[in-house]
Scaffold this motif. Structure first.
Motif, mmCIF file in Angstrom:
data_model
loop_
_atom_site.group_PDB
_atom_site.id
_atom_site.type_symbol
_atom_site.label_atom_id
_atom_site.label_comp_id
_atom_site.label_asym_id
_atom_site.label_seq_id
_atom_site.Cartn_x
_atom_site.Cartn_y
_atom_site.Cartn_z
ATOM 1 N N MET A 118 0.753 -1.216 -0.008
ATOM 2 C CA MET A 118 -0.111 -0.015 -0.054
ATOM 3 C C MET A 118 0.798 1.136 -0.030
ATOM 4 N N ASP A 119 0.455 2.292 -0.764
ATOM 5 C CA ASP A 119 1.078 3.535 -0.728
ATOM 6 C C ASP A 119 0.357 4.372 0.279
ATOM 7 N N ALA A 120 1.067 4.675 1.390
ATOM 8 C CA ALA A 120 0.314 5.649 2.315
ATOM 9 C C ALA A 120 0.171 7.104 1.957
ATOM 10 N N LYS A 121 0.989 7.518 1.283
ATOM 11 C CA LYS A 121 0.784 8.867 0.617
ATOM 12 C C LYS A 121 -0.421 8.962 -0.214
ATOM 13 N N LEU A 122 -0.590 8.083 -1.158
ATOM 14 C CA LEU A 122 -1.802 7.937 -1.798
ATOM 15 C C LEU A 122 -2.965 7.986 -1.401
ATOM 16 N N LEU A 123 -2.990 7.033 -0.244
ATOM 17 C CA LEU A 123 -4.155 6.605 0.486
ATOM 18 C C LEU A 123 -4.672 8.078 1.260
ATOM 19 N N ALA A 124 -3.811 8.716 2.072
ATOM 20 C CA ALA A 124 -3.889 9.778 2.793
ATOM 21 C C ALA A 124 -4.356 10.914 2.022
ATOM 22 N N GLU A 125 -3.801 11.030 0.505
ATOM 23 C CA GLU A 125 -4.429 12.119 -0.359
ATOM 24 C C GLU A 125 -6.068 11.780 -0.731
ATOM 25 N N LEU A 126 -6.064 10.628 -0.959
ATOM 26 C CA LEU A 126 -7.509 10.075 -1.190
ATOM 27 C C LEU A 126 -8.547 10.456 -0.069
ATOM 28 N N LEU A 127 -8.035 10.134 1.023
ATOM 29 C CA LEU A 127 -8.882 10.415 2.262
ATOM 30 C C LEU A 127 -9.051 11.792 2.491
ATOM 31 N N ALA A 128 -8.076 12.735 2.194
ATOM 32 C CA ALA A 128 -8.162 14.141 2.147
ATOM 33 C C ALA A 128 -9.383 14.726 1.308
ATOM 34 N N HIS A 129 -9.010 14.191 -0.020
ATOM 35 C CA HIS A 129 -9.980 14.484 -1.283
ATOM 36 C C HIS A 129 -11.420 14.216 -0.670
ATOM 37 N N LEU A 130 -11.520 13.222 -0.125
ATOM 38 C CA LEU A 130 -13.082 12.750 0.368
ATOM 39 C C LEU A 130 -13.557 13.688 1.364
#
Length: 126
Positions: free
Chosen positions: A61-73
């Motif tokens: 898992m790419d934690a940075k991309l997941l964090a970006e996704l959660l921030a966007h949501l």
């Protein structure tokens, strides 16, 4: 039905052994990409061992991309807005004007971005 098919369909109950946590960890380490059962069979029946199926690889898992996704949501009200649109569709009170049309297109674009980003973050092919 021949003897080989008959014996295959009537397997005996599984064998169970107790291991310490350390023994289990060592087995898992040695098994690598094989399932534990496949690894144990390959060691015990080494001379005539069949190729046992590999254990499914867990995607990185790419934690940075997941964090970006959660921030966007979190920054968008997309879920609430889509819920309101669905409510009006079900009631038959939805009036599609140019503003709603552009909002729906933007929501579809956001959902597509979220999907591709989530797949990328989980290491899966999109």
């Amino acid at each position: 039905m021949d003897q080989a098919q008959n014996s295959k369909s009537k397997r005996i109950p599984p064998l169970s052994i107790r291991l310490t946590a350390g023994e289990r960890a060592l087995l898992e380490q040695r098994a690598g990409c094989l399932s534990l059962a496949g690894y144990i069979k390959s060691v015990v029946f080494a001379e005539d061992a069949a190729r046992y199926r590999s254990r499914r690889q867990v995607p990185e898992m790419d934690a940075k991309l997941l964090a970006e996704l959660l921030a966007h949501l979190g920054a968008s009200r997309m879920a609430s807005n889509l819920n309101q649109i669905a409510k009006h569709l079900n009631q038959g009170t939805l009036i599609v004007d140019p503003d709603l049309d552009s909002d729906l297109k933007a929501a579809a674009t956001d959902v597509a971005w979220i999907r591709s980003t989530l797949l990328q973050a989980l290491g899966a092919k999109s």
